[in-house]
Design a protein around this motif. Structure first.
Motif, short mmCIF file in Angstrom:
data_model
loop_
_atom_site.label_atom_id
_atom_site.label_comp_id
_atom_site.label_asym_id
_atom_site.label_seq_id
_atom_site.Cartn_x
_atom_site.Cartn_y
_atom_site.Cartn_z
N LEU A 25 0.83 -1.20 0.00
CA LEU A 25 0.00 0.00 0.00
C LEU A 25 0.87 1.26 0.00
O LEU A 25 0.60 2.21 -0.76
CB LEU A 25 -0.93 -0.01 1.22
N ALA A 26 1.90 1.27 0.83
CA ALA A 26 2.82 2.41 0.84
C ALA A 26 3.48 2.57 -0.52
O ALA A 26 3.62 3.69 -1.03
CB ALA A 26 3.87 2.21 1.94
N HIS A 27 3.85 1.46 -1.12
CA HIS A 27 4.48 1.49 -2.45
C HIS A 27 3.51 2.04 -3.49
O HIS A 27 3.89 2.83 -4.36
CB HIS A 27 4.95 0.10 -2.85
N ALA A 28 2.25 1.65 -3.40
CA ALA A 28 1.25 2.09 -4.38
C ALA A 28 1.13 3.61 -4.39
O ALA A 28 0.96 4.21 -5.46
CB ALA A 28 -0.11 1.46 -4.06
N PHE A 29 1.23 4.22 -3.23
CA PHE A 29 1.08 5.67 -3.17
C PHE A 29 2.39 6.41 -3.44
O PHE A 29 2.40 7.63 -3.56
CB PHE A 29 0.46 6.09 -1.85
N GLN A 30 3.48 5.66 -3.53
CA GLN A 30 4.75 6.27 -3.90
C GLN A 30 4.88 6.43 -5.42
O GLN A 30 5.69 7.20 -5.89
CB GLN A 30 5.92 5.43 -3.36
N VAL A 31 4.10 5.66 -6.17
CA VAL A 31 4.17 5.71 -7.63
C VAL A 31 2.89 6.35 -8.17
O VAL A 31 2.25 5.83 -9.06
CB VAL A 31 4.39 4.30 -8.24
N LYS A 32 2.53 7.50 -7.62
CA LYS A 32 1.28 8.18 -7.95
C LYS A 32 1.10 8.44 -9.44
O LYS A 32 0.00 8.34 -9.96
CB LYS A 32 1.20 9.50 -7.20
N ALA A 33 2.17 8.79 -10.12
CA ALA A 33 2.06 9.14 -11.53
C ALA A 33 1.88 7.91 -12.42
O ALA A 33 1.53 8.03 -13.58
CB ALA A 33 3.31 9.91 -11.97
N TRP A 34 2.11 6.74 -11.84
CA TRP A 34 2.04 5.52 -12.63
C TRP A 34 0.58 5.16 -12.86
O TRP A 34 -0.24 5.17 -11.93
CB TRP A 34 2.79 4.43 -11.89
N LYS A 35 0.22 4.82 -14.09
CA LYS A 35 -1.19 4.55 -14.42
C LYS A 35 -1.71 3.26 -13.80
O LYS A 35 -2.90 3.06 -13.70
CB LYS A 35 -1.37 4.52 -15.93
N ASP A 36 -0.81 2.37 -13.34
CA ASP A 36 -1.23 1.09 -12.78
C ASP A 36 -1.27 1.11 -11.25
O ASP A 36 -1.26 0.05 -10.61
CB ASP A 36 -0.29 -0.02 -13.26
N THR A 37 -1.33 2.26 -10.64
CA THR A 37 -1.37 2.37 -9.19
C THR A 37 -2.53 1.56 -8.60
O THR A 37 -2.39 0.94 -7.56
CB THR A 37 -1.49 3.84 -8.76
N ILE A 38 -3.66 1.55 -9.29
CA ILE A 38 -4.84 0.83 -8.78
C ILE A 38 -4.54 -0.65 -8.59
O ILE A 38 -5.02 -1.27 -7.64
CB ILE A 38 -6.07 1.05 -9.70
N TYR A 39 -3.71 -1.22 -9.45
CA TYR A 39 -3.37 -2.65 -9.32
C TYR A 39 -2.51 -2.90 -8.08
O TYR A 39 -2.66 -3.92 -7.42
CB TYR A 39 -2.69 -3.16 -10.58
N TRP A 40 -1.63 -1.96 -7.79
CA TRP A 40 -0.83 -2.09 -6.57
C TRP A 40 -1.72 -1.97 -5.34
O TRP A 40 -1.54 -2.70 -4.36
CB TRP A 40 0.27 -1.02 -6.54
N VAL A 41 -2.67 -1.05 -5.39
CA VAL A 41 -3.59 -0.87 -4.27
C VAL A 41 -4.44 -2.13 -4.08
O VAL A 41 -4.62 -2.61 -2.96
CB VAL A 41 -4.49 0.38 -4.47
#
Length: 183
Positions: free
Chosen positions: A61-77
């Motif tokens: 979850l922390a990683h997902a919000f570190q890559v905010k500009a990345w279009k695949d953030t939702i998959y990390w979340v």
């Protein structure tokens, strides 16, 4: 220019042989305690796996919000939320989690055993291929036995694995420590 290895040499740990023996004795005692109550040891194992999954989910979850500009953030979340849900499930319903883990372990042993058998058959002309074959057969059969006994064996099988692993690591460290003492 010689590069020095960071791996300790035997001479560097020889004086610490008593620590290895003491840790081995502690692990051996813990293994016997776990073997004395396999249900309790299974619950401890499930909680341990659950804790690791919660920590992994938080890191995801922390990683997902570190890559905010990345279009695949939702998959990390989503991945983080699945890890967190599985970890919470281990604490909310350890019996169900034990059943799922036991089933996964049974299938992993079957697949691993079949793979080892396949590797053994491919190395048949080489010396020692029979050991690979025997190991694969035993692993696959263990998985099959676990699968046949599922879900009843989920109450004690993970605990048995924990008890066995603790005892084996204990014996190994005792043996290593005593060998260091003799060296």
């Amino acid at each position: 220019m010689a590069v020095q290895s960071s791996i300790p040499r035997l001479s560097e740990v020889r004086g610490k042989w008593g620590w290895f023996v003491a840790l081995g004795l502690a692990l051996l005692v813990f293994g016997f305690i776990a073997a004395g109550n396999l249900l309790w040891a299974t619950v401890v194992t499930v909680y341990y796996v659950g804790m690791l999954m919660i920590i992994g989910g938080a890191v995801y979850l922390a990683h997902a919000f570190q890559v905010k500009a990345w279009k695949d953030t939702i998959y990390w979340v989503l991945s983080a939320l699945l890890y967190l849900a599985a970890g919470v499930l281990a604490f909310v319903n350890p019996q169900l989690t034990a059943k799922v883990l036991t089933l996964l372990m049974a299938w992993a042993l079957i697949v691993s055993g079949l793979f080892r058998i396949w590797v053994a058959m491919r190395t048949r002309p080489d010396a020692g291929w029979g050991w690979l074959l025997a190991g694969g057969i035993v692993t696959a059969l263990a998985g099959l036995v676990f699968l046949i006994g599922w879900p009843v064996n989920s109450l004690w099988l993970l605990g048995l694995f924990l008890a066995f692993d603790l005892a084996m690591q204990g014996w190994a460290l005792i043996g290593f420590g005593l060998a260091l003492r003799k060296a």
